[in-house]
Motif scaffolding. Structure first.
Motif, PDB file in Angstrom:
ATOM      1  N   ASP A  48       0.824  -1.207   0.000  1.00  0.00           N
ATOM      2  CA  ASP A  48       0.000   0.000   0.000  1.00  0.00           C
ATOM      3  C   ASP A  48       0.859   1.259   0.000  1.00  0.00           C
ATOM      4  N   LEU A  49       1.958   1.234   0.744  1.00  0.00           N
ATOM      5  CA  LEU A  49       2.873   2.381   0.750  1.00  0.00           C
ATOM      6  C   LEU A  49       3.445   2.616  -0.646  1.00  0.00           C
ATOM      7  N   GLU A  50       3.831   1.541  -1.301  1.00  0.00           N
ATOM      8  CA  GLU A  50       4.396   1.641  -2.651  1.00  0.00           C
ATOM      9  C   GLU A  50       3.380   2.263  -3.599  1.00  0.00           C
ATOM     10  N   GLN A  51       2.155   1.807  -3.529  1.00  0.00           N
ATOM     11  CA  GLN A  51       1.102   2.300  -4.415  1.00  0.00           C
ATOM     12  C   GLN A  51       0.709   3.744  -4.087  1.00  0.00           C
ATOM     13  N   GLN A  52       0.495   4.042  -2.822  1.00  0.00           N
ATOM     14  CA  GLN A  52       0.051   5.376  -2.406  1.00  0.00           C
ATOM     15  C   GLN A  52       1.085   6.456  -2.728  1.00  0.00           C
ATOM     16  N   LEU A  53       2.363   6.129  -2.494  1.00  0.00           N
ATOM     17  CA  LEU A  53       3.411   7.144  -2.600  1.00  0.00           C
ATOM     18  C   LEU A  53       4.182   7.096  -3.906  1.00  0.00           C
ATOM     19  N   ASP A  54       3.921   6.069  -4.718  1.00  0.00           N
ATOM     20  CA  ASP A  54       4.616   5.915  -6.000  1.00  0.00           C
ATOM     21  C   ASP A  54       6.134   5.900  -5.801  1.00  0.00           C
ATOM     22  N   ILE A  55       6.562   5.131  -4.800  1.00  0.00           N
ATOM     23  CA  ILE A  55       7.991   4.921  -4.549  1.00  0.00           C
ATOM     24  C   ILE A  55       8.306   3.499  -4.981  1.00  0.00           C
ATOM     25  N   ARG A  56       9.275   3.342  -5.859  1.00  0.00           N
ATOM     26  CA  ARG A  56       9.625   2.016  -6.368  1.00  0.00           C
ATOM     27  C   ARG A  56      10.159   1.124  -5.242  1.00  0.00           C
ATOM     28  N   GLN A  57       9.932  -0.186  -5.417  1.00  0.00           N
ATOM     29  CA  GLN A  57      10.239  -1.169  -4.376  1.00  0.00           C
ATOM     30  C   GLN A  57      11.681  -1.085  -3.838  1.00  0.00           C
ATOM     31  N   PRO A  58      12.720  -1.001  -4.682  1.00  0.00           N
ATOM     32  CA  PRO A  58      14.077  -0.952  -4.106  1.00  0.00           C
ATOM     33  C   PRO A  58      14.285   0.267  -3.205  1.00  0.00           C
ATOM     34  N   THR A  59      13.810   1.420  -3.648  1.00  0.00           N
ATOM     35  CA  THR A  59      13.940   2.645  -2.847  1.00  0.00           C
ATOM     36  C   THR A  59      13.107   2.538  -1.584  1.00  0.00           C
ATOM     37  N   LEU A  60      11.899   2.020  -1.716  1.00  0.00           N
ATOM     38  CA  LEU A  60      11.005   1.861  -0.565  1.00  0.00           C
ATOM     39  C   LEU A  60      11.654   0.968   0.491  1.00  0.00           C
ATOM     40  N   SER A  61      12.177  -0.168   0.069  1.00  0.00           N
ATOM     41  CA  SER A  61      12.818  -1.092   1.012  1.00  0.00           C
ATOM     42  C   SER A  61      14.014  -0.443   1.692  1.00  0.00           C
ATOM     43  N   GLN A  62      14.816   0.280   0.911  1.00  0.00           N
ATOM     44  CA  GLN A  62      15.994   0.937   1.469  1.00  0.00           C
ATOM     45  C   GLN A  62      15.590   1.968   2.528  1.00  0.00           C
ATOM     46  N   GLN A  63      14.608   2.804   2.215  1.00  0.00           N
ATOM     47  CA  GLN A  63      14.217   3.863   3.142  1.00  0.00           C
ATOM     48  C   GLN A  63      13.477   3.308   4.366  1.00  0.00           C
ATOM     49  N   LEU A  64      12.679   2.265   4.184  1.00  0.00           N
ATOM     50  CA  LEU A  64      12.055   1.611   5.336  1.00  0.00           C
ATOM     51  C   LEU A  64      13.123   1.012   6.245  1.00  0.00           C
ATOM     52  N   GLY A  65      14.186   0.479   5.650  1.00  0.00           N
ATOM     53  CA  GLY A  65      15.302  -0.061   6.434  1.00  0.00           C
ATOM     54  C   GLY A  65      15.979   1.008   7.273  1.00  0.00           C
ATOM     55  N   VAL A  66      16.195   2.168   6.684  1.00  0.00           N
ATOM     56  CA  VAL A  66      16.791   3.284   7.431  1.00  0.00           C
ATOM     57  C   VAL A  66      15.893   3.666   8.601  1.00  0.00           C
ATOM     58  N   LEU A  67      14.605   3.800   8.344  1.00  0.00           N
ATOM     59  CA  LEU A  67      13.660   4.188   9.397  1.00  0.00           C
ATOM     60  C   LEU A  67      13.586   3.135  10.502  1.00  0.00           C
ATOM     61  N   ARG A  68      13.636   1.861  10.111  1.00  0.00           N
ATOM     62  CA  ARG A  68      13.649   0.769  11.100  1.00  0.00           C
ATOM     63  C   ARG A  68      14.913   0.832  11.952  1.00  0.00           C
ATOM     64  N   ASN A  69      16.066   0.963  11.285  1.00  0.00           N
ATOM     65  CA  ASN A  69      17.349   0.989  11.998  1.00  0.00           C
ATOM     66  C   ASN A  69      17.444   2.161  12.962  1.00  0.00           C
ATOM     67  N   GLU A  70      16.791   3.257  12.638  1.00  0.00           N
ATOM     68  CA  GLU A  70      16.802   4.440  13.506  1.00  0.00           C
ATOM     69  C   GLU A  70      15.753   4.346  14.614  1.00  0.00           C
ATOM     70  N   GLY A  71      14.938   3.292  14.590  1.00  0.00           N
ATOM     71  CA  GLY A  71      13.932   3.099  15.625  1.00  0.00           C
ATOM     72  C   GLY A  71      12.722   4.006  15.488  1.00  0.00           C
ATOM     73  N   VAL A  72      12.539   4.561  14.282  1.00  0.00           N
ATOM     74  CA  VAL A  72      11.443   5.495  14.052  1.00  0.00           C
ATOM     75  C   VAL A  72      10.150   4.765  13.717  1.00  0.00           C
ATOM     76  N   ILE A  73      10.262   3.635  13.035  1.00  0.00           N
ATOM     77  CA  ILE A  73       9.083   2.829  12.701  1.00  0.00           C
ATOM     78  C   ILE A  73       9.270   1.426  13.248  1.00  0.00           C
ATOM     79  N   THR A  74       8.162   0.735  13.356  1.00  0.00           N
ATOM     80  CA  THR A  74       8.202  -0.649  13.821  1.00  0.00           C
ATOM     81  C   THR A  74       7.415  -1.528  12.856  1.00  0.00           C
ATOM     82  N   PRO A  75       7.959  -2.714  12.517  1.00  0.00           N
ATOM     83  CA  PRO A  75       7.248  -3.614  11.613  1.00  0.00           C
ATOM     84  C   PRO A  75       6.351  -4.594  12.383  1.00  0.00           C
TER      85      PRO A  75
END
Length: 107
Positions: A48-75
């Motif tokens: 849904d994030l990919e579709q809503q924001l029109d961010i391609r999967q590789p970029t989306l995964s990379q940026q979600l990883g950064v946010l996870r590593n920084e403790g800003v988001i939780t999966p």
């Protein structure tokens, strides 16, 4: 006699500045900011994030990883889907302020 303003110890300020700079670094990327703005409205799955924001999967995964590593988001995994939500309440406050300052008012 008026009470003198209480001073904050420089080491306390240094620690606070460290946290503030870390938060600003996270927000200093347009894709991460968009992701956080979307997630501030509630939990969403990766597709849904990919579709809503029109961010391609590789970029989306990379940026979600950064946010996870920084403790800003939780999966949260639910079957094959991974859902994300904002984990840091301070980040929600920052996003609300940015929204008030920079997002257009709805007509």
């Amino acid at each position: 006699m008026p009470k003198a303003a209480q001073t904050i110890h420089p080491e306390t300020l240094r620690g606070a500045a460290h946290h503030a700079v870390a938060a600003m670094k996270v927000l200093a990327n347009e894709d991460r900011l968009l992701l956080l703005c979307q997630l501030s409205q509630g939990e969403m799955c990766v597709g849904d994030l990919e579709q809503q924001l029109d961010i391609r999967q590789p970029t989306l995964s990379q940026q979600l990883g950064v946010l996870r590593n920084e403790g800003v988001i939780t999966p949260r995994r639910d079957g094959k889907n991974i859902y994300y939500s904002v984990a840091d309440p301070a980040m929600l406050d920052i996003l609300a302020l940015l929204y008030r300052l920079y997002c257009p008012k709805e007509a």
